[in-house]
Design a protein around this motif. Structure first.
Motif, mmCIF file in Angstrom:
data_model
loop_
_atom_site.group_PDB
_atom_site.id
_atom_site.type_symbol
_atom_site.label_atom_id
_atom_site.label_comp_id
_atom_site.label_asym_id
_atom_site.label_seq_id
_atom_site.Cartn_x
_atom_site.Cartn_y
_atom_site.Cartn_z
ATOM 1 N N ASP A 23 -5.920 4.411 8.551
ATOM 2 C CA ASP A 23 -5.400 5.779 8.423
ATOM 3 C C ASP A 23 -4.394 5.867 7.281
ATOM 4 N N ASP A 24 -3.530 4.845 7.164
ATOM 5 C CA ASP A 24 -2.569 4.796 6.056
ATOM 6 C C ASP A 24 -3.286 4.761 4.713
ATOM 7 N N VAL A 25 -4.305 3.933 4.626
ATOM 8 C CA VAL A 25 -5.052 3.761 3.371
ATOM 9 C C VAL A 25 -5.700 5.074 2.953
ATOM 10 N N ARG A 26 -6.320 5.754 3.892
ATOM 11 C CA ARG A 26 -6.952 7.043 3.571
ATOM 12 C C ARG A 26 -5.914 8.071 3.128
ATOM 13 N N GLN A 27 -4.757 8.078 3.788
ATOM 14 C CA GLN A 27 -3.698 9.014 3.431
ATOM 15 C C GLN A 27 -3.129 8.696 2.050
ATOM 16 N N ILE A 28 -2.961 7.417 1.737
ATOM 17 C CA ILE A 28 -2.467 6.990 0.424
ATOM 18 C C ILE A 28 -3.407 7.481 -0.669
ATOM 19 N N ARG A 29 -4.694 7.242 -0.485
ATOM 20 C CA ARG A 29 -5.678 7.668 -1.486
ATOM 21 C C ARG A 29 -5.680 9.188 -1.645
ATOM 22 N N LYS A 30 -5.619 9.887 -0.529
ATOM 23 C CA LYS A 30 -5.636 11.352 -0.566
ATOM 24 C C LYS A 30 -4.420 11.886 -1.329
ATOM 25 N N CYS A 31 -3.229 11.407 -0.992
ATOM 26 C CA CYS A 31 -1.999 11.877 -1.652
ATOM 27 C C CYS A 31 -2.004 11.535 -3.136
ATOM 28 N N TYR A 32 -2.427 10.325 -3.466
ATOM 29 C CA TYR A 32 -2.394 9.906 -4.860
ATOM 30 C C TYR A 32 -3.372 10.724 -5.707
ATOM 31 N N LYS A 34 -4.544 13.671 -5.139
ATOM 32 C CA LYS A 34 -4.133 15.071 -5.243
ATOM 33 C C LYS A 34 -3.062 15.227 -6.320
ATOM 34 N N GLY A 35 -2.418 14.122 -6.687
ATOM 35 C CA GLY A 35 -1.384 14.169 -7.716
ATOM 36 C C GLY A 35 -0.029 14.590 -7.186
ATOM 37 N N THR A 36 0.157 14.489 -5.876
ATOM 38 C CA THR A 36 1.414 14.937 -5.282
ATOM 39 C C THR A 36 2.504 13.871 -5.271
ATOM 40 N N LYS A 41 6.501 5.799 -5.172
ATOM 41 C CA LYS A 41 6.962 6.535 -3.994
ATOM 42 C C LYS A 41 6.141 6.161 -2.762
ATOM 43 N N LEU A 42 4.842 6.021 -2.948
ATOM 44 C CA LEU A 42 3.985 5.613 -1.837
ATOM 45 C C LEU A 42 4.353 4.216 -1.348
ATOM 46 N N ALA A 43 4.620 3.313 -2.284
ATOM 47 C CA ALA A 43 4.985 1.948 -1.929
ATOM 48 C C ALA A 43 6.264 1.934 -1.093
ATOM 49 N N LYS A 44 7.238 2.707 -1.510
ATOM 50 C CA LYS A 44 8.501 2.776 -0.782
ATOM 51 C C LYS A 44 8.296 3.378 0.603
#
Length: 64
Positions: A23-32, A34-36, A41-44
């Protein structure tokens, strides 16, 4: 031997040292994508290195 999928080390959530979930991986890809947000920031946010985030985004780790 690894070519025939023998003695393949565990990966993803099956690895005992995993810090992310699918779930984290899918959310990371989605946010990245989208350019948001940035990789840093994701790493932190997820408590992993920027390199780990880059590998997730580039499908070098956590391959679906």
């Amino acid at each position: 031997m690894l070519q025939k999928k023998r003695n393949h080390p565990p990966s993803g959530e099956n690895h005992s040292g995993h810090k992310l979930t699918w779930d984290d991986v899918r959310q990371i890809r989605k946010c990245y994508f989208k350019g948001t947000t940035s990789q840093r920031k994701l790493a932190k946010e997820y408590g992993v290195s920027q390199t780990a985030i880059r590998q997730v985004i580039e499908n070098r780790s956590w391959k679906e």
